[in-house]
Design an enzyme around this catalytic site. Structure first.
Site, PDB file in Angstrom:
ATOM      1  N   CYS A  62       7.300  10.128 -18.737  1.00 21.08           N
ATOM      2  CA  CYS A  62       8.671   9.929 -19.213  1.00 21.08           C
ATOM      3  C   CYS A  62       9.697  10.020 -18.093  1.00 21.08           C
ATOM      4  O   CYS A  62       9.639  10.931 -17.264  1.00 21.08           O
ATOM      5  CB  CYS A  62       8.932  11.013 -20.245  1.00 21.08           C
ATOM      6  N   ARG A  64      11.560   1.704 -30.428  1.00 17.46           N
ATOM      7  CA  ARG A  64      11.536   3.159 -30.232  1.00 17.46           C
ATOM      8  C   ARG A  64      12.683   3.604 -29.326  1.00 17.46           C
ATOM      9  O   ARG A  64      13.208   4.691 -29.437  1.00 17.46           O
ATOM     10  CB  ARG A  64      10.186   3.556 -29.611  1.00 17.46           C
TER      11      ARG A  64
HETATM   12  P1  IMP Z   1       2.377  13.579 -22.718  1.00 20.83           P
HETATM   13  O1  IMP Z   1       1.439  14.214 -23.685  1.00 20.83           O
HETATM   14  O2  IMP Z   1       3.051  14.571 -21.840  1.00 20.83           O
HETATM   15  O3  IMP Z   1       1.730  12.487 -21.929  1.00 20.83           O
HETATM   16  O4  IMP Z   1       3.553  12.925 -23.593  1.00 20.83           O
HETATM   17  C1  IMP Z   1       3.309  12.063 -24.663  1.00 20.83           C
HETATM   18  C2  IMP Z   1       4.600  11.874 -25.441  1.00 20.83           C
HETATM   19  O5  IMP Z   1       5.597  11.268 -24.613  1.00 20.83           O
HETATM   20  C3  IMP Z   1       4.500  10.902 -26.606  1.00 20.83           C
HETATM   21  O6  IMP Z   1       3.946  11.491 -27.762  1.00 20.83           O
HETATM   22  C4  IMP Z   1       5.936  10.456 -26.805  1.00 20.83           C
HETATM   23  O7  IMP Z   1       6.712  11.349 -27.567  1.00 20.83           O
HETATM   24  C5  IMP Z   1       6.491  10.509 -25.409  1.00 20.83           C
HETATM   25  N1  IMP Z   1       6.572   9.174 -24.797  1.00 20.83           N
HETATM   26  C6  IMP Z   1       5.727   8.139 -24.912  1.00 20.83           C
HETATM   27  N2  IMP Z   1       6.120   7.110 -24.128  1.00 20.83           N
HETATM   28  C7  IMP Z   1       7.238   7.511 -23.521  1.00 20.83           C
HETATM   29  C8  IMP Z   1       8.120   6.881 -22.587  1.00 20.83           C
HETATM   30  O8  IMP Z   1       7.918   5.757 -22.134  1.00 20.83           O
HETATM   31  N3  IMP Z   1       9.208   7.595 -22.212  1.00 20.83           N
HETATM   32  C9  IMP Z   1       9.456   8.850 -22.701  1.00 20.83           C
HETATM   33  N4  IMP Z   1       8.627   9.504 -23.532  1.00 20.83           N
HETATM   34  C10 IMP Z   1       7.541   8.822 -23.946  1.00 20.83           C
END
Ligand code: IMP
EC number: 1.1.1.205
Length: 546
Positions: free
Chosen positions: A337, A460
């Site tokens: 993100c 989104r």
């Molecule tokens: P991770 O588990 O830290 O990899 O985060 C996953 C979460 O990031 C997802 O469930 C979403 O809520 C969020 N997310 C997914 N794609 C994006 C993005 O492109 N930008 C910001 N947040 C994202």
């Protein structure tokens, strides 16, 4: 002259002395939250150890993830096109969690994935695929390829409710020319059970008769439902599986957006058996989402709605008032993100999880800590802050059940993992694949689907109407982790050990301990984080589980 010594107390007085201190060691959760820098991120605090008088294996991780759904483990997989399709959703549910199937694909394809999860394991199969005696071996092979099974009842109508004439199993069609009619190969020596038989009676019959399938028929021998031996075996292999209490089917969740077309999408998903819908937005506090929650609750009262994402009480209040059954928390904490960097909006995840969960708990609305989960400790911390579950993207990407093919990058075997707000995800079309050329679009049972992708990633991030797409995520790759099943077993066992160290036997026990100030916290300095990590070694290998 004698050196004055302070009086040494008797060890027997240790508990009395402890009781005379005005407060327990460490900080209560509210003290942690109101400390000068707030709670901050998961790495900014620790939990203090409690008292152990039980085995780690006795710890229950069962948790409420929405108003009406309790899961054996608090694990959810993110609705991302590099994380959750059919295989991941089935594995998550078999291991006691739940997968949220992404919506960056045509509605029909997403519905096919939901259907495949719901069909994966059954009590009574109430809508079995049937054929007529005039169908041919090729029809059975086609069903095997599309749906993964080939034990098929043969009825006079080729549908449920028709008169049962036989059964076709894998052995019946093996080595037979594809054009052979099924009446030549089907088994007619059938063991059946009468309509009204209980699930345990039927399971007993199946075990005793060593058959693969047990058709349930009425007095006129019309087919009413089916029981599969393979489902009995799965019950033994996956005792933790997350199942609907009545249908015994695996739980399945899926994401949609908040546009008018998403109402049609949802109709297909509900028809496929969906249990939980996730309204997928990076900033959930919008009139679109509030209207959508109200519409979904009015149209499908028994469908659970997870709303979000939110990071403040004010956002949460609007979605709770609209009827949300759970809230998804996180803005900017995901591993892929760049929202906080580009938009300057978001909140450190531990603070957000506590602030929103504390408020939502007053209404009996569970919360899901979404994003930034990098290890078992983060999961335990999210639960201690009040979350009912954690949602993981990056931690589960790179497993064999995640969509996409493995490829080699700098000598390492990897899979693509990308943010849904990355330009790559926003530009996804059915005919194209990722820049790395590694994603294929399937219906979850191995067949490619044609047709335009209604791009969910743009909605989104509210980017549909923008001439310039502003990225909020990146696209990269993560290392091969093998199958997600042993990895989830590790997360579960790790969480049990963490809770044992805290001295709590269950998630409600943890919640109570935090609420009454028995479970204690400590702030961590930058030096504290260094001290808590591996340090001072020349080299080491970090193996996490065996
Ligand atoms: P991770 O588990 O830290 O990899 O985060 C996953 C979460 O990031 C997802 O469930 C979403 O809520 C969020 N997310 C997914 N794609 C994006 C993005 O492109 N930008 C910001 N947040 C994202």
């Amino acid at each position: 002259m004698p050196v004055p010594t302070s009086k040494v107390l008797s060890p027997a007085d240790a508990l009395d002395l402890l009781a005379s201190y005005p407060a327990r060691d460490g900080l209560s959760i509210s003290d942690l939250h109101s400390s000068a820098s707030g709670i901050g991120t998961y790495d900014d605090f620790l939990l203090l150890p409690g008292h152990i008088d039980f085995q780690a294996t006795a710890v229950s991780t069962a948790t409420r993830v929405t108003r009406n759904v309790v899961l054996p483990t608090p694990f959810m997989s993110s609705p991302m096109d590099t994380v959750t399709e059919t295989e991941m959703a089935i594995s998550m549910a078999l291991m006691g969690g739940i997968g949220v199937i992404h919506h960056n694909q045509p509605a029909a394809s997403q519905a096919a994935m939901v259907r495949a999860v719901k069909r994966h394991e059954n009590g009574f199969i109430t809508d079995p695929v049937c054929l007529t005696p005039d169908h041919v071996v090729a029809d059975v092979l086609d069903i095997k390829e599309r749906l993964g099974f080939c034990g098929i009842p043969i009825t006079d109508t080729g549908a449920l409710g028709g008169k049962l004439l036989g059964l076709v199993t894998r052995r019946d069609v093996q080595f037979r020319p594809p054009t052979t009619p099924l009446h030549e190969v089907m088994t007619t020596d059938l063991v059946t059970a009468p309509e009204g038989v209980t699930l345990s009676e039927a399971q007993h019959l199946l075990r005793e008769n060593k058959k693969g399938k047990l058709p349930i028929v009425d007095s006129a021998f019309r087919l009413k439902s089916l029981l599969a031996r393979s489902d009995l075996l799965k019950n033994q292999t996956y005792p933790m599986a997350s199942k609907h209490p009545q249908t015994k089917q695996l739980y399945c969740a899926a994401a949609i957006g908040t546009r008018p077309a998403d109402k049609e999408r949802l109709a297909l998903l509900v028809d496929a058996g969906l249990d939980i819908v996730v309204l997928d937005s990076s900033q959930g506090n919008s009139s679109f989402q509030i209207d959508m929650i109200k519409w979904v609750k009015a149209t499908y009262p028994s469908l659970e709605v997870i709303a979000g994402n939110v990071v403040t009480r004010e956002q949460a209040a609007n979605l709770i008032a609209a009827g949300a059954d759970a809230l998804r928390i996180g803005m900017g904490s995901g591993s892929i993100c760049i929202t906080q960097e580009v938009m300057a909006v978001g909140r450190p995840q531990a603070t957000a999880v506590y602030a929103v969960s504390e408020f939502a708990s007053k209404f009996g609305v569970p919360t899901i800590a979404d994003g930034g989960i990098g290890n078992v400790g983060h999961i335990a911390k999210a639960l201690s802050l009040g979350a009912g579950a954690v949602m993981m993207g990056g931690l589960l990407a790179g497993t064999s059940e995640a969509p996409g093919e493995y490829f080699w990058h700098d000598g390492k075997r990897v899979k693509t993992y990308r943010g849904m707000g990355s330009l790559e995800a926003m530009e996804q079309r059915a005919s194209s694949s990722t820049p790395a050329g590694k994603l294929t679009q399937t219906n979850g049972v191995g067949k490619s689907l044609k047709g335009p992708v209604e791009n969910a990633a743009t909605s989104r991030y509210f980017s549909e109407s923008s001439a310039v797409k502003v990225a909020q995520g990146v696209s990269g790759d993560v290392q091969d982790k093998g199958s997600v099943k042993p990895f989830l077993q590790y997360l579960h066992a790790g969480l049990q050990h963490s809770m044992q160290d805290m001295g709590v036997k269950s998630v409600p026990d943890l919640r109570r301990g935090v609420d009454v100030g028995e479970v204690r916290f400590e702030k961590r300095t930058v030096n504290g984080v260094v001290e808590g990590g591996v340090h001072g070694l020349n080299s080491y290998t970090k193996r996490l589980f065996a």
